[in-house]
Write an enzyme that holds these catalytic residues in place. Structure first.
Site, PDB file in Angstrom:
ATOM      1  N   LYS A 155     -47.804 -13.226   5.232  1.00  0.00           N
ATOM      2  CA  LYS A 155     -47.304 -11.844   5.207  1.00  0.00           C
ATOM      3  C   LYS A 155     -47.984 -11.042   4.099  1.00  0.00           C
ATOM      4  O   LYS A 155     -47.632  -9.910   3.820  1.00  0.00           O
ATOM      5  CB  LYS A 155     -45.784 -11.844   5.041  1.00  0.00           C
ATOM      6  CG  LYS A 155     -45.061 -12.469   6.253  1.00  0.00           C
ATOM      7  CD  LYS A 155     -43.586 -12.249   6.164  1.00  0.00           C
ATOM      8  CE  LYS A 155     -42.726 -13.165   7.000  1.00  0.00           C
ATOM      9  NZ  LYS A 155     -42.980 -13.288   8.396  1.00  0.00           N
TER      10      LYS A 155
ATOM     11  N   ASP B  55     -35.207 -15.173  -0.997  1.00  0.00           N
ATOM     12  CA  ASP B  55     -36.200 -15.215   0.074  1.00  0.00           C
ATOM     13  C   ASP B  55     -37.019 -13.926  -0.042  1.00  0.00           C
ATOM     14  O   ASP B  55     -36.545 -12.842   0.307  1.00  0.00           O
ATOM     15  CB  ASP B  55     -35.488 -15.294   1.427  1.00  0.00           C
ATOM     16  CG  ASP B  55     -36.456 -15.188   2.606  1.00  0.00           C
ATOM     17  OD1 ASP B  55     -37.678 -15.069   2.370  1.00  0.00           O
ATOM     18  OD2 ASP B  55     -35.988 -15.217   3.757  1.00  0.00           O
TER      19      ASP B  55
ATOM     20  N   CYS C 282     -35.039 -13.260  14.605  1.00  0.00           N
ATOM     21  CA  CYS C 282     -34.457 -14.428  13.913  1.00  0.00           C
ATOM     22  C   CYS C 282     -33.350 -14.019  12.944  1.00  0.00           C
ATOM     23  O   CYS C 282     -33.091 -14.727  11.963  1.00  0.00           O
ATOM     24  CB  CYS C 282     -35.517 -15.246  13.174  1.00  0.00           C
ATOM     25  SG  CYS C 282     -36.744 -15.954  14.263  1.00  0.00           S
TER      26      CYS C 282
ATOM     27  N   GLN D 244     -40.377 -10.943   2.905  1.00  0.00           N
ATOM     28  CA  GLN D 244     -40.679  -9.559   3.279  1.00  0.00           C
ATOM     29  C   GLN D 244     -40.977  -8.676   2.078  1.00  0.00           C
ATOM     30  O   GLN D 244     -41.360  -7.521   2.246  1.00  0.00           O
ATOM     31  CB  GLN D 244     -39.500  -8.944   4.064  1.00  0.00           C
ATOM     32  CG  GLN D 244     -39.225  -9.600   5.398  1.00  0.00           C
ATOM     33  CD  GLN D 244     -40.395  -9.481   6.362  1.00  0.00           C
ATOM     34  OE1 GLN D 244     -41.262  -8.612   6.230  1.00  0.00           O
ATOM     35  NE2 GLN D 244     -40.437 -10.371   7.334  1.00  0.00           N
TER      36      GLN D 244
END
Lengths: 419, 156
Positions: A227, A201, A365, A204
């Protein structure tokens, strides 16, 4: 402020340069949640709707061909950005969508009762809940690799769990709470030795870390455009070609069918079979513009500056009585979370809002991580390359003032640490 | 002007003198300390109004035709607001509490940005209190004060 930064703030992010929201001052420091779109992205979106809009792949007419070519150009650009081939790029509606797509595909054809799937205690719910559900449906078991007190992934725990030959390891490149940079270069070979596929993932990580999927050798990687100064509702799932060929589609519809001999259906090979239905075409145009924009500003320059900004924030905030920064990972990027006990994160973020600072509070989250840390929430600071050290300094001053007014109100912020 | 409205106008007047919204919120932190202690047994799941980031616990009962309640929150800002709601509603006649028009936090000078839209903010808490008062009024029941902290109503 460096000259390049002054230019991009004024030219490309007018709201950031103006620093206001509904007439009140605003310093936007919630970039881990979403970033502001750069002007070139807004132009690309407008251009798409004005001059390119038609459905792709299904039209022989000029406009459809143009729309298809534009989407495929973005696929090529995305592949170059990631060091992948275009066939390995699947357009999704965001990182969460990509992970759900993968989890559905794994649950449908790969996972069997008794299989082990690993994730970690530091994941966003988007990289936990799809796997939890996939395991529930397939009879597999999900276990979480522990996080150490410092906020690093517990490598010993990972090694122990890999001995049991899990089918899959789904982990974040950068924690959306602690900013921990996971050592993927070390983790992925260990996982592959155990025969474990790795899903990264990178939501970020994409802005503050240069990512080359070939060098990393990850099996799958997901991210969202919003993002990266791009629009919401669009993202990428990048998968190794052999995996994309092997997996069944995670969902079904138009655009992914190769042949229908009723009732047998055969699907397109590779990434195309994962793109059922009309893609978010304007979003894909925006994604392309966002990637070109980041390349133009300079990914190395962005990464270096954001690192410097975060280091400055860590230094300033850690010097404030009552502010406790969460974790001390070996490498931190993108975000910094803190608490100001006994104030709740909600109190701090509300007070900061009244001072004009946009920071997120809550569990972000990442419920499993907050449970591990024994916290009901935290305040998260996530600067981007359009932020300045001056804004961080102003935030530090506001936090000092919050500590001061709290103590005046009889709330002992920082008194334990001072004593 | 009825007393519930008068109390709210007094709150608004006080907050308007704070100058800016940071001043208002800082003042709420101070008010948090004035909220009467809430017995732990009140903080049961059935008394919780759960929000995404904050919890509020409410327990109401009737005392000789008056509306009484205890409240607590895990956040200081909401504790301060609960103290103000207590000034507005606690000890009022049940009928007046059930029919009260509650609005003080909506004033843009004060807390206009409160997350009322999420139905979990102070607006939801106020609506819950009104509903509790209405239920007590119609049930005709009188509940015991669970924490033993209640005092005789001093408002009418």
């Amino acid at each position: 402020m460096a000259e390049w930064q002054n230019v991009i703030r004024k030219r490309d992010f007018p709201m950031i340069a103006q620093g206001s929201c509904e007439g009140n001052g605003m310093v936007y420091l919630d970039n881990a949640a979403t970033t502001q779109c750069s002007r070139p992205v807004l132009w690309a979106l407008e251009d798409y709707w004005q001059h390119q809009h038609a459905n792709v792949h299904r039209g022989v007419y000029c406009l459809s061909s143009k729309a298809t070519a534009a989407m495929e150009e973005t696929r090529q650009l995305t592949a170059e950005f990631l060091g992948a081939s275009p066939e390995e790029i699947v357009f999704t509606f965001g990182a969460t969508d990509g992970l759900n797509l993968l989890a559905n595909a794994f649950a449908a054809g790969e996972l069997k009762p008794g299989d082990l799937v690993l994730s970690t205690e530091m994941e966003h719910n988007s990289n936990l809940l799809p796997w939890l559900e996939a395991c529930r449906r397939s009879g597999a078991r999900l276990e979480l690799v522990a996080v150490t007190e410092a906020g690093n992934l517990d490598m010993e725990d990972l090694r122990r769990k890999l001995e049991r030959k899990p089918r899959l390891l789904a982990l974040t490149a950068v924690s959306n709470v602690l900013g921990t940079v996971n050592p993927l270069e070390e983790i992925i070979p260990l996982a592959h030795e155990a025969g474990t596929a790795v899903v990264v993932d990178a939501a970020q990580a994409m802005r503050c870390r240069e990512t080359d999927v070939r060098a990393l050798d990850c099996d799958f990687l997901v991210f969202s455009a919003h993002k990266l100064m791009g629009p919401t509702g669009v993202g990428v799932l990048c998968g190794k070609a052999e995996w994309l060929d092997r997996l069944g589609p995670g969902r079904f519809g138009g655009g992914m069918l190769r042949e229908l001999n009723w009732p047998e259906a055969a699907y397109e090979a590779g990434g195309r079979k994962f793109e059922a239905g009309t893609p978010n075409l304007s979003g894909i145009a925006g994604l392309g513009a966002a990637l070109e924009y980041l390349q133009a500003v300079g990914r190395k320059r962005i990464a270096a500056y954001e690192k410097e900004l975060l280091h400055h924030a860590e230094k300033r905030l850690s010097a404030i009585g009552g502010v406790r920064i969460l974790g001390a990972p070996e490498q931190r990027a993108g975000v910094l979370s803190f608490v100001m006990e006994p104030l709740q994160a909600y109190d701090v973020a509300m007070l900061l809002d009244k001072k004009g600072f946009a920071l997120r509070s809550g569990r972000h989250c990442a419920d499993a991580l907050h449970a591990r840390l024994g916290l009901s929430g935290s305040v998260r600071l996530s600067p981007a390359f359009y932020n300045t050290k001056g804004e961080i300094d102003a935030l530090a001053d506001a936090l000092k003032e919050i500590g001061s007014v709290s103590r005046k109100a009889g709330i002992p912020v920082g008194e334990k640490t001072r004593g | 002007m009825d007393e519930i409205k008068a109390e709210q106008e007094a709150i608004l007047e006080e907050f308007r003198q704070m100058g800016d919204s940071f001043g208002c919120y800082s003042y709420l932190l101070g008010l948090a300390g004035l909220l009467p202690p809430c017995p732990e047994e009140v903080k049961r799941p059935e008394n919780a109004v759960k929000g995404c980031q904050s919890h509020v616990w409410l327990h109401a009962w009737a005392e000789e035709g008056f509306f009484r309640f205890q409240a607590d929150s895990d956040t200081y800002i909401l504790k301060g607001l609960l103290y103000l709601l207590m000034n507005v509603l606690d000890g009022r006649p049940l009928e007046a509490a059930a029919a009260a028009e509650l609005y003080f936090w909506k004033d843009p000078m004060l807390l206009g940005s409160f997350d009322d839209h999420r139905q979990k903010g102070v607006g939801y808490v106020a609506a819950t209190l009104r509903r509790m008062a209405g239920e007590l009024l119609h049930s005709g029941e009188t509940f015991a004060d669970p924490g033993g902290t209640g005092t005789s109503p001093d408002k009418s």
